[in-house]
Design an enzyme around this catalytic site. Structure first.
Site, PDB file in Angstrom:
ATOM      1  N   HIS A 162       0.824  -1.305  -0.168  1.00  0.00           N
ATOM      2  CA  HIS A 162      -0.032   0.039  -0.087  1.00  0.00           C
ATOM      3  C   HIS A 162       0.826   1.355  -0.043  1.00  0.00           C
ATOM      4  CE1 HIS A 162      -3.463   2.537   1.791  1.00  0.00           C
ATOM      5  NE2 HIS A 162      -2.207   3.137   2.398  1.00  0.00           N
ATOM      6  N   ARG A 182      -0.392  13.484   3.448  1.00  0.00           N
ATOM      7  CA  ARG A 182      -1.294  12.761   4.092  1.00  0.00           C
ATOM      8  C   ARG A 182      -1.156  12.787   5.634  1.00  0.00           C
ATOM      9  NH1 ARG A 182      -0.429   6.780   1.892  1.00  0.00           N
ATOM     10  NH2 ARG A 182      -2.321   6.428   2.798  1.00  0.00           N
ATOM     11  N   ASP A 199     -15.394   6.159  17.036  1.00  0.00           N
ATOM     12  CA  ASP A 199     -16.462   6.658  16.245  1.00  0.00           C
ATOM     13  C   ASP A 199     -16.761   5.409  15.232  1.00  0.00           C
ATOM     14  OD1 ASP A 199     -18.323   8.440  14.707  1.00  0.00           O
ATOM     15  OD2 ASP A 199     -16.944   9.825  15.011  1.00  0.00           O
ATOM     16  N   THR A 215     -17.230  11.333   1.687  1.00  0.00           N
ATOM     17  CA  THR A 215     -15.915  11.717   1.231  1.00  0.00           C
ATOM     18  C   THR A 215     -15.942  13.200   1.135  1.00  0.00           C
ATOM     19  OG1 THR A 215     -15.184   9.988  -0.222  1.00  0.00           O
ATOM     20  CG2 THR A 215     -14.364  11.842  -0.685  1.00  0.00           C
TER      21      THR A 215
END
Lengths: 267, 267, 267, 267, 267
Positions: B189, B202, B211, B250
């Site tokens: 990844h 990032r 959450d 998103t």
């Protein structure tokens, strides 16, 4: 329906009488402790969001409304353990969460109907309600002695300002496992949780049929990092494969007295 | 198109200049830098939509309301890093997104309760709130040296006007993989992401239990095409099979100062 | 933050200046054609529903509000290709859909922020926004020559009054297929679509990371029966097994000029 | 119960009588018959809920609003077959459902835009809209002769006061089955439905690409028990395994004239 | 259409007449008993939430509104069995649930349309409606004699203040099982339920095609702990694997007379 109706009215009168007579109760806190620790107790978690209209009331009106809420809490406080949490800012689902424990679910409903009947209550939008009950530990008696002993580790003393409420639904396969297999999986689950007994308090409610999930899990902590590590540890055991729903919503909030909460809404 | 484009490029140059010149800010900014880079920091992303009533207030009332928001931001600014983004136009979910970093989640809640208690706050509908925390990199220490070195590539200097926030939930199988397998998958990844280190910044937040997802991923870029290629590359590695939820929502928005955002809402 | 804010205000002044100077642009339509055909263009699809309050305004107020919308469209028209569609009656999701193409996503946001800042805009509820970008064809270069030739079939001339917008998300398995396999599957998909090239125009946008799906597919036709047959044909190829989301929402509407749409909302 | 039941049966007889006597209606109805039986016709099902504001209008205003609706219906009635159903009381989704058939989808949109532009229309919240088209039977020509013959069984004469609308989406596997296999499965499906041809009328609309499902199925019956048995029978054939969505919503309502519906909303 | 309309009005007059004439009906309760025990009866469960506007009406207006509701209940009471439950406080979905049983679904709709047409009704938001019908037991006749005998255990006498309503949808595989296999699975299901026959009363409604699920299950109990154990027992049999939907919503409430409910809403 007549007889039923008569019985219900009698109940209301008895509760009213009881409320009046028992206002200066000495052992109230002890009772609450009992409600919070006994099996067979019914719990309701009701989350509310204030509607925008509330904020248009002037301060005086809001303070009068807050006083009426205190009266309702006082009226029912004798036989319901009432806890209140501030979700506002940490959850888009609700501003406030009320947790009720009583010997009968009717008490919880009766309190909430009264609360929602106040001026403030008319501005409370009920966004989520979870119903459950407490039971004796199911798997623990079959755990090895050392696991049972470890489970008796007391939580660190001191305030635990954060609470988290997570409803859980297991998949159908879970309930078809035999008791022995489930005990084995729950032992693994429990052992993953042991390192966090001091900093995270847990309480479990059974909801099968009382709501759209099987369990309400409730946590108190003053160290969210530890709570996060606990959940991560629980995700890494096989039992987690059987959680069809975990959260949705996850409710994160903070512990407050009624006065503090009402302050937020009237200042 | 030419003139507009020229102006835009001029702006980017001026911002880059500004970023270079103004690095020696007062102590407060340094604290913010620390909150934005340390592990163990609690972050809250709160998205809001203005209700239709707001737009009916006259300009004077809206400006007074904006001033009160600035005071709240100033009051809390010393111990919370507050970033604000404009989602309006690019997301139906919200008009504005506020990102908070603090040493304690209580600080984030306290700020948001104060904000929501202002006149403008009473018109803010809280459409989404994500909670998470920062941690030390989990898999990176076990990556090969050259991957670790490549990860130190600094991002290109200059403003990154776009931000994207994507919550992620892994499936149960992911958490049951052993650490070694997960490290191998995360190496793949990570290597897919290397070509985009210069143009896409990032930041990762851990949310398990805080959450309804496991991670909040946050991106800054000035080249949405590169960001789009990055996500496409990340979809083409095996780890992506374990994303049960990716987005929903998103959130795509742009970086702005508080003044600019308040300008949009008061003009 | 002061300097940053100053720069931003300078930009606004420059844009305002630019808007004033460049109003009588000659090549505007040509630019639009380029935005609508080039790769690397950013597109935003924003759907709105009028709130019930709008209809309570008197005709005069609604006409003034419509005029302000025209000004916003005129102001931004030089560097954004703006298309507008009527969904009302054919979709419960929205009354109107706006499609924007620009060299930078910031332009799309800037236009929509201005639009939502008008009197009419204050009554527009933003029910859906899709973001994507155009790219060069990915698989076509590897198709056989005759497929490539067939793809050059021009659409029949004449108005295509219907548009359909369908967002698509592929499953994780799709993105793990190698390029060769995906090319083979897309060749089958493309050949199924060939019979409909004359009566259904298609345009593809890539959304990975820019929104909660991977593609926005946009169609124009004057023959809904042909469009229905096209979709049916595309459902009958293997690639369709990899569509995790197809629609939800599917937006069906009709092409109109801004004046026609504003007429519907002011008459 | 006896008297009420008798009255009801009388009504059914009277309606049956009416249906028989009034077959030779003007040309317009004949057109409608054609729209309701031809392939290639476009249908829109639009469901609406009245907002709470409607009920605050005084009776005079509501009657004037109802008259305006009748005018719109009259204006479009020449080229659209308009059917109207009362869902109120039997569905939380909507109060009223309007079914439109026209040679072109634009006609349906035009009617609904006009309707929503009336005073009553401004109070109608559009909760669901389904779009589809009629086609020639796809599988029937390949059924055995006796199945084809059985399918010609006419429905019992007389009013069918109940209607049910169920949208259906098949899974990807369904569309990849070859035509022969699908024909075999549909033959089994059709034969399961044969016993109900007399008491349940069915009509099928194709929606692929026109909406978020593949079919709209529409039923009329005066015997809900038979309809329930029909659906149960259809659930017990293999083709049912390929229904990814069945309903959601299922709309159950009753057939009424426009006057009757407007009566309900103005009395 | 005129004649049809005339007939409908005639029906309304006849019903009005009938309502007037038949007010002093002796056997009403008996009829209700019959509606509540016969197969072939149509049931509608309609859940409502009071909108915030209701609470702004003064007490006098609310009492007048309550009186109008009583009239509607009285008017329809002769041929509909009407039960009313208080969900407020125990469910975020609704404040009140109304259960109707009638020989024809039209009766249920007619009552609810009348109810929603009152002043109070205009403030009732219809949050859920479930439709179903009663049938003869399907599997029981094939159960062993001792199971059939056990099923005849009468419920304990006395009030059962709690009700729970759970809609259920089976998966496609369930309906493809042959009758014998389903009977075997239902025997296991039934035997798991036997220990709770005395304290939990059950009633089953079939909904296939009448709503988005297959069954409505309705329970009455005075011991929620027993009900919770019953559901847990039913989750531990194989048939439970075929429940695709179980609840969502689960409605938990308490039995009350109409007067008691109206009291809650007018005090």
């Amino acid at each position: 329906m007549e007889l039923r109706s008569m019985i219900f009215k009698t109940l209301l009168v008895m509760i009213a009488f009881y409320s009046t007579v028992c206002t200066s109760q000495p052992a109230q806190a002890a009772d609450h402790e009992k409600l919070l620790s006994d099996p067979g107790v019914y719990a309701t978690f009701a989350a509310f969001k204030l509607d925008p209209e509330w904020w248009k009331l002037d301060k005086g009106a809001r303070e009068a409304a807050a006083a009426a809420v205190k009266e309702v809490v006082h009226k029912h406080g004798a036989h319901i353990a009432i806890d209140i949490y501030l979700l506002r800012g940490l959850s888009e689902h609700a501003d406030v969460l009320i947790r009720l424990h009583a010997a009968d679910m009717l008490h919880n409903q009766s309190f909430l109907v009264d609360l929602m009947g106040t001026t403030l209550g008319a501005h409370l939008m009920n966004t989520s309600t979870f119903n459950g009950m407490t039971k004796k530990a199911n798997y623990v008696p079959n755990f090895p002695d050392e696991t049972q002993a470890a489970l008796k580790t007391p939580a660190d003393p001191g305030a635990k300002p954060y609470i988290i409420v997570i409803p859980i639904r297991k998949d159908a396969a879970w309930w078809l496992l035999n008791q022995e297999t489930r005990t084995r999986l729950m032992k693994e689950h429990t052992e993953a949780a042991l390192p966090y007994l001091k900093t995270v308090k847990r309480k479990l409610y059974h909801s099968n049929g009382l709501d759209d999930f099987d369990f309400i899990t409730y946590f108190e902590t003053d160290t969210l990092a530890d709570f996060n590590s606990l959940i991560l540890a629980l995700q890494q055991v096989k039992e987690n494969q059987h959680n069809r729903r975990f959260g949705s919503p996850t409710l994160l909030g903070t512990v407050h007295s009624l006065d503090e909460i009402l302050d937020v809404f009237t200042r």
